[in-house]
Motif scaffolding. Structure first.
Motif, PDB file in Angstrom:
ATOM      1  N   LYS A 250       0.898  -1.327  -0.183  1.00 33.05           N
ATOM      2  CA  LYS A 250       0.056   0.129  -0.155  1.00 33.05           C
ATOM      3  C   LYS A 250       0.813   1.265  -0.054  1.00 33.05           C
ATOM      4  CE  LYS A 250      -4.145  -1.707  -0.273  1.00 33.05           C
ATOM      5  NZ  LYS A 250      -5.082  -1.457  -1.257  1.00 33.05           N
ATOM      6  N   ARG A 251       2.093   1.136  -0.127  1.00 30.24           N
ATOM      7  CA  ARG A 251       2.909   2.167  -0.289  1.00 30.24           C
ATOM      8  C   ARG A 251       3.394   2.516  -1.678  1.00 30.24           C
ATOM      9  NH1 ARG A 251       5.329   4.549   3.950  1.00 30.24           N
ATOM     10  NH2 ARG A 251       7.633   4.678   2.912  1.00 30.24           N
ATOM     11  N   VAL A 252       3.154   3.395  -2.245  1.00 28.90           N
ATOM     12  CA  VAL A 252       3.460   3.523  -3.807  1.00 28.90           C
ATOM     13  C   VAL A 252       4.128   5.141  -4.053  1.00 28.90           C
ATOM     14  CG1 VAL A 252       1.456   2.191  -4.573  1.00 28.90           C
ATOM     15  CG2 VAL A 252       1.084   4.825  -4.346  1.00 28.90           C
ATOM     16  N   LEU A 304       1.037   8.485 -16.379  1.00 25.44           N
ATOM     17  CA  LEU A 304       1.014   8.391 -14.724  1.00 25.44           C
ATOM     18  C   LEU A 304       1.676   7.062 -14.789  1.00 25.44           C
ATOM     19  CD1 LEU A 304       0.313   9.252 -11.953  1.00 25.44           C
ATOM     20  CD2 LEU A 304      -1.929   8.068 -12.067  1.00 25.44           C
ATOM     21  N   THR A 305       2.810   7.049 -13.749  1.00 25.03           N
ATOM     22  CA  THR A 305       3.528   5.782 -13.339  1.00 25.03           C
ATOM     23  C   THR A 305       3.128   5.555 -12.019  1.00 25.03           C
ATOM     24  OG1 THR A 305       4.951   6.142 -14.876  1.00 25.03           O
ATOM     25  CG2 THR A 305       5.626   4.505 -13.322  1.00 25.03           C
ATOM     26  N   LEU A 306       3.116   4.345 -11.296  1.00 24.94           N
ATOM     27  CA  LEU A 306       3.093   3.963 -10.092  1.00 24.94           C
ATOM     28  C   LEU A 306       4.084   2.950  -9.853  1.00 24.94           C
ATOM     29  CD1 LEU A 306      -0.891   3.765  -9.180  1.00 24.94           C
ATOM     30  CD2 LEU A 306       0.871   5.746  -8.582  1.00 24.94           C
ATOM     31  N   LEU A 307       4.871   3.258  -8.995  1.00 25.63           N
ATOM     32  CA  LEU A 307       5.890   2.209  -8.099  1.00 25.63           C
ATOM     33  C   LEU A 307       5.456   1.608  -6.964  1.00 25.63           C
ATOM     34  CD1 LEU A 307       8.559   0.879  -7.662  1.00 25.63           C
ATOM     35  CD2 LEU A 307       9.701   2.891  -7.057  1.00 25.63           C
ATOM     36  N   TRP A 308       5.129   0.188  -6.884  1.00 21.90           N
ATOM     37  CA  TRP A 308       4.596  -0.363  -5.480  1.00 21.90           C
ATOM     38  C   TRP A 308       6.013  -0.587  -4.702  1.00 21.90           C
ATOM     39  CZ3 TRP A 308       1.335   0.024  -9.491  1.00 21.90           C
ATOM     40  CH2 TRP A 308       0.102   0.029  -9.254  1.00 21.90           C
ATOM     41  N   LEU A 309       6.243  -0.086  -3.569  1.00 21.54           N
ATOM     42  CA  LEU A 309       7.397  -0.061  -2.743  1.00 21.54           C
ATOM     43  C   LEU A 309       7.368  -1.380  -2.043  1.00 21.54           C
ATOM     44  CD1 LEU A 309       7.983   3.394  -1.872  1.00 21.54           C
ATOM     45  CD2 LEU A 309       9.304   2.354  -3.499  1.00 21.54           C
ATOM     46  N   ASP A 310       8.585  -1.718  -1.762  1.00 24.61           N
ATOM     47  CA  ASP A 310       8.808  -2.971  -0.805  1.00 24.61           C
ATOM     48  C   ASP A 310      10.057  -2.701  -0.009  1.00 24.61           C
ATOM     49  OD1 ASP A 310      11.228  -3.694  -2.140  1.00 24.61           O
ATOM     50  OD2 ASP A 310       9.819  -5.450  -3.144  1.00 24.61           O
ATOM     51  N   ASP A 311      10.392  -3.444   0.905  1.00 23.08           N
ATOM     52  CA  ASP A 311      11.400  -3.132   1.840  1.00 23.08           C
ATOM     53  C   ASP A 311      12.937  -3.037   1.245  1.00 23.08           C
ATOM     54  OD1 ASP A 311       9.808  -2.888   3.883  1.00 23.08           O
ATOM     55  OD2 ASP A 311      10.249  -5.076   4.589  1.00 23.08           O
ATOM     56  N   GLU A 312      13.187  -3.812  -0.019  1.00 21.73           N
ATOM     57  CA  GLU A 312      14.239  -3.626  -0.885  1.00 21.73           C
ATOM     58  C   GLU A 312      14.148  -2.494  -1.761  1.00 21.73           C
ATOM     59  OE1 GLU A 312      16.307  -7.765  -1.658  1.00 21.73           O
ATOM     60  OE2 GLU A 312      14.449  -7.450  -2.784  1.00 21.73           O
ATOM     61  N   LEU A 313      13.115  -2.053  -2.312  1.00 20.90           N
ATOM     62  CA  LEU A 313      13.075  -1.036  -3.336  1.00 20.90           C
ATOM     63  C   LEU A 313      13.132   0.248  -2.629  1.00 20.90           C
ATOM     64  CD1 LEU A 313      10.516  -2.774  -5.917  1.00 20.90           C
ATOM     65  CD2 LEU A 313      13.121  -2.415  -5.942  1.00 20.90           C
ATOM     66  N   GLU A 314      12.187   0.544  -1.597  1.00 21.93           N
ATOM     67  CA  GLU A 314      12.041   1.940  -1.027  1.00 21.93           C
ATOM     68  C   GLU A 314      13.541   2.658  -0.573  1.00 21.93           C
ATOM     69  OE1 GLU A 314       9.509   4.163   2.240  1.00 21.93           O
ATOM     70  OE2 GLU A 314       9.142   2.148   1.746  1.00 21.93           O
TER      71      GLU A 314
END
Length: 594
Positions: A250-252, A304-314
């Motif tokens: 839910k973090r984008v 419009l671009t959305l990047l869904w973050l995880d603990d590695e990517l953020e």
């Protein structure tokens, strides 16, 4: 419309020179593009990106610490050649491997893959992550076929940060792939873009309409809808992307990208409507970006671009970086200059060893080949506008320009090789390399392979027989099939090349004479006729390859420009053979009839 240029053919080189001078804090020029003007104290994996020009700040504006190490810059909307990519990659290599990353377009794939093979043959660990974020360009079950648009920024940023952190190439590759897997984009346009020197845009959008699912190379949208209000557009963009959510995060990171002439005020207005829609859907927004990150010349459009973050990517997305167009935070590692600011790095050393001495017969054949390239260049020069028109129906409209540039370069290279006393094989090899390098794109790569393969049929001191020429043409067909991964019926130049090869071989086989020049003239003429008929018949086919694939149904009714240009080349060669062949004597005519 682009108004500032001298010669449109020099637009990219003129622009590149100015960019390197103005941005010398970050980049310096090399053959084929730009590379960093600074280097980390410790060697890292080298990230090399690239694609056609016309998309600034992609790709050259994203070169610098924490981002790419270099970019290969093709002509406007045309992929860089393999030679350009190799030049940039060699200038960037620090001994820890090279990672290529670029948008998923046919010409880029062909040329970067060829460069990857060459680097590996030299002992350099070369790998590739292709960007596939455009949700409209292929269904969700065929993500590997999707195009790369503004999601390039995400993948380059994550890969650049991973390299900056000192990770090995396997980890940099994995994290870049993860970034691509977590990224989705959608684009719309209100009007098309115009190439330098062109009078008309590559496509138009009817008044009161909006195109959805456009590419960044001037391809038309995949669908057209009535022009929405700002809130309706925000709802469309958000709903389409959330329906494609790659995971449960839910973090984008939202990235609202202008494609050329949509003003920043309009972008901010639209973002003000997008933001609450995402929050209402339960998303936490991380460092939104609004601006121009991947443009398409003067196109009135946005994505419009959305990047869904995880603990590695953020942490990688948030890591510091510095480039001419994208900077954030303070770099924690030292970078030292690699030379005088604004100065071009020394050119690659080219093997200038003289070729083996050619016989008089081979030199004569080389002169004939050079004359054929001159004829081909004249034909394609005259046809550039029409080939571009055909290409703009479902593609990006640059096929005519690419063929024009490639054939002229081939003609010049062939003339230079002839003047130097080279034989036919060397003349064709030089012409093929020049066509691939200057033509760029898919057509440049493929024609470089076709001509290079045909060159092998001219080895030796004697004139090749029609039978040996038929074998060389068949080998070229096999090379195109393997190199381009295409088959007959997919609406490509292969749909004209195969009938050409088949008819050439049939005519030679039925002649019963492998020595008369009349056989070669007749076989070439019949084969050119077959290629022309086959090229026209591609109008009935649905495009299944290249940039036109995303607009397959729209391509029906229009012949494939690659097949048409091949038929033009075949006809020019046939005319060359016919004009060079003396009229048959009565005895020869009687023998031919019998």
């Amino acid at each position: 419309m682009t108004r500032l240029f001298n010669d449109p053919n020099d637009f990219v080189s003129d622009m590149s020179r100015g960019f390197a001078l103005a941005s010398s804090r970050w980049v310096r020029a090399v053959n084929g593009g730009v590379v960093r003007s600074t280097a980390a104290v410790e060697p890292t994996v080298s990230l090399v990106v690239g694609g056609g020009s016309g998309h600034f700040p992609a790709f050259s504006g994203l070169v610098g610490p924490g981002l790419a190490h270099g970019t290969a810059m093709g002509n406007v909307f045309a992929s860089p050649s393999t030679k350009q990519i190799m030049s940039v990659a060699r200038a960037c290599d620090q001994g820890r491997g090279v990672l290529f990353s670029y948008g998923n377009y046919a010409g880029d794939v062909l040329n970067f893959d060829q460069a990857q093979e060459q680097l590996r043959a030299e002992g350099i660990d070369a790998r590739t992550v292709v960007v596939t974020d455009d949700i409209f360009s292929a269904p969700s079950g065929e993500i590997e076929k999707r195009r790369g648009i503004a999601g390039d920024l995400v993948v380059f940023k994550v890969a650049g940060a991973a390299a900056e952190a000192g990770l090995d190439i396997a980890e940099v590759e994995r994290l870049a792939s993860s970034a691509n897997d977590h990224t989705r984009s959608i684009g719309v346009a209100f009007s098309g873009c115009t190439l330098p020197g062109a009078d008309e845009p590559l496509f138009t959008v009817p008044d009161g309409q909006m195109a959805i699912g456009l590419g960044i190379h001037g391809e038309p949208g995949i669908d057209e809808v009535p022009l929405p209000s700002a809130i309706q557009l925000a709802e469309l963009l958000v709903s389409r992307l959330l329906a494609e959510a790659p995971d449960q995060s839910k973090r984008v990171v939202p990235i609202l990208n202008g494609l050329g002439t949509v003003k920043y005020e309009e972008l901010y207005l639209l973002y003000g409507l997008i933001d609450p829609l995402l929050r209402t859907a339960g998303y936490e927004l991380v460092d939104p970006e609004v601006g121009e990150f991947c443009t398409s010349f003067d196109m009135a459009g946005l994505s419009l671009t959305l990047l869904w973050l995880d603990d590695e990517l953020e942490p990688l997305w948030n890591a510091p970086c510095s480039s001419a167009a994208f900077t954030r935070g303070e770099l924690g590692t030292a970078h030292v200059p690699t030379g005088l600011a604004g100065q071009e790095l020394p050119q690659e050393q080219v093997n200038t060893a003289a070729p083996a001495a050619a016989s008089a017969a081979s030199q004569q054949l080389g002169r004939e080949a050079s004359a054929a390239f001159t004829r081909i260049a004249a034909v394609l020069d005259d046809a550039a506008g029409e080939l571009g028109r055909l290409d703009s129906v479902a593609g990006d409209g640059d096929h005519g320009i690419g063929m024009q540039r490639g054939s002229k370069a081939a003609a010049r290279a062939a003339a230079d090789a002839t003047a130097a006393g080279h034989g036919a094989e060397a003349v064709l090899a030089s012409a093929g390399e020049a066509w691939a390098d200057v033509g760029g794109g898919t057509s440049g790569a493929i024609w470089g392979r076709i001509i290079g393969t045909l060159a092998a049929g001219f080895a030796g001191d004697s004139r090749p027989t029609p039978t040996s020429m038929a074998a060389a043409i068949d080998a070229a067909v096999d090379k195109v099939r393997m190199f381009g991964g295409v088959e007959v019926g997919e609406k490509t130049l292969l749909d004209a090349l195969v009938p050409f090869a088949t008819e050439f071989s049939r005519t030679v086989s039925s002649s019963g004479d492998d020595s008369s020049p009349l056989v070669l003239a007749r076989a070439t003429t019949c084969a050119a006729h077959a290629a022309t008929q086959a090229a026209q018949s591609t109008a009935d086919l649905v495009a299944m390859r290249g940039r036109a694939r995303s607009h397959g149904d729209r391509s029906v009714g229009t012949p494939d420009p690659g097949a048409i240009s091949l038929a033009m080349i075949a006809s020019a060669i046939a005319e060359q053979f016919t004009s060079d062949t003396p009229l048959p004597t009565p005895t020869e005519r009687k023998a031919a009839r019998s």
